[in-house]
Design an enzyme around this catalytic site. Structure first.
Site, mmCIF file in Angstrom:
data_model
loop_
_atom_site.group_PDB
_atom_site.id
_atom_site.type_symbol
_atom_site.label_atom_id
_atom_site.label_comp_id
_atom_site.label_asym_id
_atom_site.label_seq_id
_atom_site.Cartn_x
_atom_site.Cartn_y
_atom_site.Cartn_z
ATOM 1 C CE LYS A 22 36.197 -4.736 13.045
ATOM 2 N NZ LYS A 22 34.971 -4.542 13.854
ATOM 3 C CG ASN A 23 36.164 -6.812 16.950
ATOM 4 O OD1 ASN A 23 35.851 -5.828 16.278
ATOM 5 N ND2 ASN A 23 35.705 -8.027 16.708
ATOM 6 C CB CYS A 123 27.828 -6.563 10.253
ATOM 7 S SG CYS A 123 29.524 -6.160 9.890
ATOM 8 N NE ARG A 128 26.049 -7.957 15.729
ATOM 9 C CZ ARG A 128 27.277 -7.672 15.316
ATOM 10 N NH1 ARG A 128 27.481 -7.310 14.083
ATOM 11 N NH2 ARG A 128 28.301 -7.728 16.139
ATOM 12 C CG ASP A 313 34.089 -11.845 14.006
ATOM 13 O OD1 ASP A 313 32.881 -11.908 13.728
ATOM 14 O OD2 ASP A 313 34.564 -11.009 14.795
ATOM 15 N NE ARG A 405 32.201 -1.548 9.533
ATOM 16 C CZ ARG A 405 31.445 -2.486 10.095
ATOM 17 N NH1 ARG A 405 30.561 -3.144 9.387
ATOM 18 N NH2 ARG A 405 31.562 -2.780 11.368
HETATM 19 C C1 UD1 Z 1 31.557 -8.817 19.018
HETATM 20 C C2 UD1 Z 1 32.492 -8.514 17.881
HETATM 21 C C3 UD1 Z 1 32.081 -9.287 16.622
HETATM 22 C C4 UD1 Z 1 31.991 -10.778 16.945
HETATM 23 C C5 UD1 Z 1 31.112 -11.021 18.156
HETATM 24 C C6 UD1 Z 1 31.103 -12.467 18.626
HETATM 25 C C7 UD1 Z 1 33.181 -6.238 18.280
HETATM 26 C C8 UD1 Z 1 33.150 -4.836 17.833
HETATM 27 N N1 UD1 Z 1 32.461 -7.092 17.588
HETATM 28 O O1 UD1 Z 1 30.259 -8.382 18.631
HETATM 29 O O2 UD1 Z 1 33.076 -9.056 15.618
HETATM 30 O O3 UD1 Z 1 31.417 -11.451 15.836
HETATM 31 O O4 UD1 Z 1 31.570 -10.220 19.282
HETATM 32 O O5 UD1 Z 1 32.388 -12.890 18.912
HETATM 33 O O6 UD1 Z 1 33.883 -6.589 19.224
HETATM 34 N N2 UD1 Z 1 23.034 -10.472 21.921
HETATM 35 C C9 UD1 Z 1 21.754 -10.239 22.385
HETATM 36 N N3 UD1 Z 1 21.560 -9.140 23.190
HETATM 37 C C10 UD1 Z 1 22.591 -8.307 23.537
HETATM 38 C C11 UD1 Z 1 23.877 -8.562 23.060
HETATM 39 C C12 UD1 Z 1 24.074 -9.672 22.246
HETATM 40 O O7 UD1 Z 1 20.816 -10.971 22.096
HETATM 41 O O8 UD1 Z 1 22.345 -7.339 24.276
HETATM 42 C C13 UD1 Z 1 23.260 -11.661 21.058
HETATM 43 C C14 UD1 Z 1 23.701 -11.261 19.650
HETATM 44 O O9 UD1 Z 1 22.604 -10.968 18.825
HETATM 45 C C15 UD1 Z 1 24.464 -12.483 19.219
HETATM 46 C C16 UD1 Z 1 25.116 -12.960 20.524
HETATM 47 O O10 UD1 Z 1 24.358 -12.382 21.575
HETATM 48 O O11 UD1 Z 1 23.598 -13.459 18.739
HETATM 49 C C17 UD1 Z 1 26.574 -12.589 20.693
HETATM 50 O O12 UD1 Z 1 26.753 -11.212 20.464
HETATM 51 P P1 UD1 Z 1 27.952 -10.387 21.156
HETATM 52 O O13 UD1 Z 1 28.898 -11.331 21.792
HETATM 53 O O14 UD1 Z 1 27.343 -9.330 22.002
HETATM 54 O O15 UD1 Z 1 28.653 -9.727 19.904
HETATM 55 P P2 UD1 Z 1 29.103 -8.216 19.705
HETATM 56 O O16 UD1 Z 1 29.687 -7.687 20.977
HETATM 57 O O17 UD1 Z 1 28.028 -7.455 19.052
#
Ligand code: UD1
Length: 426
Positions: A22-23, A123, A128, A313, A405
């Site tokens: 999915k991701n 979620c 986030r 995850d 999902r």
């Molecule tokens: C992706 C995955 C999700 C997985 C996560 C971590 C998808 C669709 N989702 O989510 O399933 O759990 O990676 O492996 O691929 N953060 C900030 N600011 C930002 C971006 C992130 O503070 O602009 C923080 C987030 O709140 C979190 C951390 O960084 O605490 C990691 O998030 P991130 O790696 O960006 O996860 P996603 O890309 O949202």
């Protein structure tokens, strides 16, 4: 609303076909708009989130067709053709359902020069934010401001290569900046970049479209901008989170299951841990085989972190396993705050879990008992199904839309290995 009923007690035996990730699939779909040529994606998972991304892309004017695989294990093929972009607006109603919608921002900016994207939902696992995405795209020269809950981004005179250090190795931010930088002028260096296999898969897809990216799978990704990208055909990588979920399910319920199509190298942290708690993990020529005999799993400590460490995850699923393990285990969540929503639900089934800050202390119990439980996010909900496999009596998981999902044909896959998991349609 549909529910899932699980009757505990059966050992698992047989094979489970692993779906496309999915991701990765969601990001490949978003990146397909970088070219005016058609793109074919094979090994596509059939999930509600894929449908949500398809709706969003069609809103931009993308022509999209799906050829469905029929039997379990036959996957979907998707053709996407963004001959021209009619609209670069991602409205709240489409984006709120799924945070990954925000990944259209980089490709839209690169191809179309402007985008207006609602701030995402998805979620409910912590705050986030998307500040890193915005900082990275600004570093490439985009002008971005917030307006009534929307991120409004424009580019004057094209994006320009830059050096950007990704704070916290965010997956989404790395991918948004990478998909914009492929069409920027000059070289972009992403430091502290995400090393997740799905990010590398996206990079390999972009390279197949004519991009020049090196360092994929490492903390430093180098992107040399090109003038245009072309169409390609690409197979989505297997889903390591789905793989890990069924691996943990087998460790929990006991038995022997081959995960067909699984890639061993993307789940090493989990396999090490499963071996430590008393499960056999063997590579086969079709994937991975998981085997546990009647002996109770042993408690173990784990901390989630960015790849190649143990993935957040799989944290909820592993907690379900530790809930019935022999001994005390500590599970630390370092990636997302507030990702312990499954704890009170597991407690309803008799688990003994205490949370202090970012760490859950799990004292294994001999038996769980079936209960009515509520799914709160994608991975938390599947942990409740897993717990149900070893609970006495029936477990009914409500709010199944979270499962739909991210887990393709969950009940069929479980039924195929002898578990009693069924959907109760409302
Ligand atoms: C992706 C995955 C999700 C997985 C996560 C971590 C998808 C669709 N989702 O989510 O399933 O759990 O990676 O492996 O691929 N953060 C900030 N600011 C930002 C971006 C992130 O503070 O602009 C923080 C987030 O709140 C979190 C951390 O960084 O605490 C990691 O998030 P991130 O790696 O960006 O996860 P996603 O890309 O949202």
């Amino acid at each position: 609303m549909d529910k899932i009923r699980v009757r505990g007690g059966n050992r698992l035996k047989g094979e489970i076909p692993i779906s496309g990730a999915k991701n990765s699939a969601l990001k490949l779909m978003a990146a397909s708009i970088l070219t005016s040529d058609p793109v074919m994606l094979t090994n596509m998972p059939r999930l509600a989130d894929i449908g949500a991304m398809a709706d969003l892309l069609m809103q931009f004017g993308v022509n999209l067709n799906i050829r469905r695989g029929q039997a379990l294990g036959q996957t979907d093929t998707m053709r996407l053709h963004a001959e021209k972009i009619d609209s670069a607006l991602a409205p709240y109603d489409l984006v709120r359902k799924m945070r990954a919608s925000f990944q259209v921002l980089g490709p839209l900016l690169a191809r179309h020069g402007e985008a207006k994207i609602s701030l995402p939902g998805g979620c409910a696992i912590g705050a986030r934010p998307v500040d890193f995405h915005i900082q990275g795209l600004e570093a490439l020269g985009a002008k971005i401001h917030l307006e009534d809950g929307y991120v409004v981004a424009t580019v004057n005179g094209g994006l320009k290569g830059t050096t950007f250090t990704v704070p916290r190795a965010s997956v989404g931010a790395t991918e948004n900046v990478m998909t914009a930088a492929v069409l920027a002028k000059g070289r972009t260096v992403l430091k502290n970049a995400a090393r997740e296999p799905e990010t590398a898969d996206l990079g390999a897809f972009l390279n197949a479209m004519g991009a020049k990216i090196t360092g994929l799978g490492t903390g430093e990704i180098v992107i040399d901008g090109v003038d245009s990208l072309h169409g390609t055909e690409y197979a989505v990588m297997p889903d390591r989170i789905e793989t890990g979920t069924y691996a943990i399910a087998t460790a929990l319920a006991g038995g022997e299951v081959e995960l067909v199509g699984a890639r061993v190298d993307s789940n090493n942290a989990l396999y090490r841990l499963l071996r430590n708690v008393g499960t056999e993990v063997t590579e086969t020529n079709r994937g991975v085989a998981i085997h546990r005999n009647g002996i109770r799993p042993i408690g173990a400590d784990v901390a989630t972190d960015v790849f190649p460490a143990f993935p957040t995850d799989l944290q909820a699923q592993f907690m379900a396993l530790m809930a019935v393990a022999d001994g005390v285990s500590h599970i630390k969540e370092t990636v997302f705050e507030n990702r312990f929503m499954h704890v009170p639900e597991l407690a309803r089934m008799g688990a003994n879990i205490k949370v202090h800050g970012d760490t859950a202390t799990v004292t294994g119990v001999e038996r769980l008992r079936g209960a009515q439980v509520m799914a709160t996010d994608l991975r938390a909900s599947v942990s409740l199904v897993l717990a149900g496999l070893v609970a006495d009596g029936d477990t009914v998981v409500n709010r199944v839309y979270h499962l739909d999902r991210g887990f393709e044909r969950l009940e069929e896959k479980f039924q195929g290995v002898g578990a009693e998991v069924e959907r109760i349609s409302a």
